[in-house]
Motif scaffolding. Sequence first.
Motif, short mmCIF file in Angstrom:
data_model
loop_
_atom_site.label_atom_id
_atom_site.label_comp_id
_atom_site.label_asym_id
_atom_site.label_seq_id
_atom_site.Cartn_x
_atom_site.Cartn_y
_atom_site.Cartn_z
N LEU A 41 0.59 -1.20 -0.01
CA LEU A 41 -0.03 0.04 -0.10
C LEU A 41 0.78 1.09 0.07
CD1 LEU A 41 -2.41 -1.10 2.80
CD2 LEU A 41 -3.14 -1.02 0.29
N ASP A 42 0.35 2.28 -0.59
CA ASP A 42 0.91 3.60 -0.87
C ASP A 42 2.49 3.45 -1.35
OD1 ASP A 42 -1.05 5.06 0.57
OD2 ASP A 42 -0.38 4.12 2.46
N TYR A 48 5.11 0.75 -9.44
CA TYR A 48 4.03 0.54 -10.32
C TYR A 48 4.69 0.35 -11.83
CZ TYR A 48 1.07 1.56 -6.64
OH TYR A 48 0.13 1.43 -5.34
N THR A 68 -6.36 -3.51 -5.20
CA THR A 68 -6.07 -2.47 -4.54
C THR A 68 -5.51 -1.25 -5.14
OG1 THR A 68 -6.20 -3.90 -2.56
CG2 THR A 68 -5.43 -1.50 -2.18
N HIS A 69 -4.90 -1.44 -6.07
CA HIS A 69 -3.79 -0.20 -6.79
C HIS A 69 -4.74 0.13 -8.15
CE1 HIS A 69 -0.91 -1.54 -3.96
NE2 HIS A 69 -0.84 -2.86 -4.48
N ALA A 72 -3.70 4.14 -8.40
CA ALA A 72 -2.20 4.61 -8.09
C ALA A 72 -1.73 3.92 -9.43
CB ALA A 72 -1.89 3.97 -6.87
N LEU A 73 -1.97 2.60 -9.57
CA LEU A 73 -1.40 2.04 -11.05
C LEU A 73 -1.26 2.83 -12.43
CD1 LEU A 73 -0.52 -1.68 -11.87
CD2 LEU A 73 -1.51 -0.08 -13.55
N GLU A 93 -8.69 4.61 -13.66
CA GLU A 93 -8.44 3.66 -12.77
C GLU A 93 -8.39 2.51 -13.83
OE1 GLU A 93 -11.92 0.90 -11.42
OE2 GLU A 93 -11.60 2.65 -9.90
#
Length: 300
Positions: A41-42, A48, A68-69, A72-73, A93
């Motif tokens: 996480l984070d 990525y 979850t990513h 962010a990815l 996303e």
Amino acid sequence: MTARMRFVGVTTGSSSIMRLFPVWSELLGLDAELVGLDIPLDAPAASYRAAMREMQEDPDCVGALVTTHKIALLDATRDMFDDLDPFAAAVGEVSSIAFGPAGTRGAAKDPVTAGLALEEFLDPGHFAAGGHVLCLGAGGAGTALGWYLAQRTDRTGPLTFVDPAPERLEHLRATLTARWPDLDLRTRLLDETDVSDLLRSLPPASLVVNATGLGKDRPGSPVPDGATFPRGAVVWELNYRGSLEFLHQARAQQAGQGLTVVDGWRYFIHGWTQVISEVFGVDMPPETVQTLAQAARTSP
């Protein structure tokens, strides 16, 4: 050649899909394996980008599911995609990555997944009686849920989203109001919100959703101990594994408050079957999904 599908998550080894995928692969006639790719996480953007390079440079890798990513990815690797589906482009996303002759395609399957799962336990006219929606969490899953609900013919009462991150709330609002300017959308920062009071203010038959990840990737619940769900509410925990505190809170009140309590198992099934369909180019009609779901229930 055995095709390789990657599973990008946080703790992929503990997911049920790792034992189910070989069964599903055989049922679907795929010569394929699933390999986890864990990212904390984070994680920084470099993590990525390294994950994307690893997948793109693997000649046997045909695609990936991202959990979850999702946001962010894509934030870190948007320039590494050749194509994005409309929802992925709109919300920023990806839950599905497919590699093929045309390059790298990203898709966001969550609105379809949320709709397929919800329609199994919500009547088509459920919100006509005046129920509201409270979604705890405004990340990718929350935004996708809002996207789906905004299109229902039985338009809900107010849709309220609570999240600790102002940037997530702003992104959700911008995404949904750009498409549905008249949507009754309310966003609230967690630090400025008494979730117990918010639950008390909801009318009967409202939909309350845990889209935070709490109870799966991290222990805890977005609902304080002692809070009361509205009478006749539909309470949906998007997770199906983990400590699941939110689910346990709802089940403890199920009889007394007349709740419909649903865990994330069917959401999990629809999420995976939709991405497998995208990555491998196989049809996924309801009867096939049911066959795979039954296999998932009976597999050791």
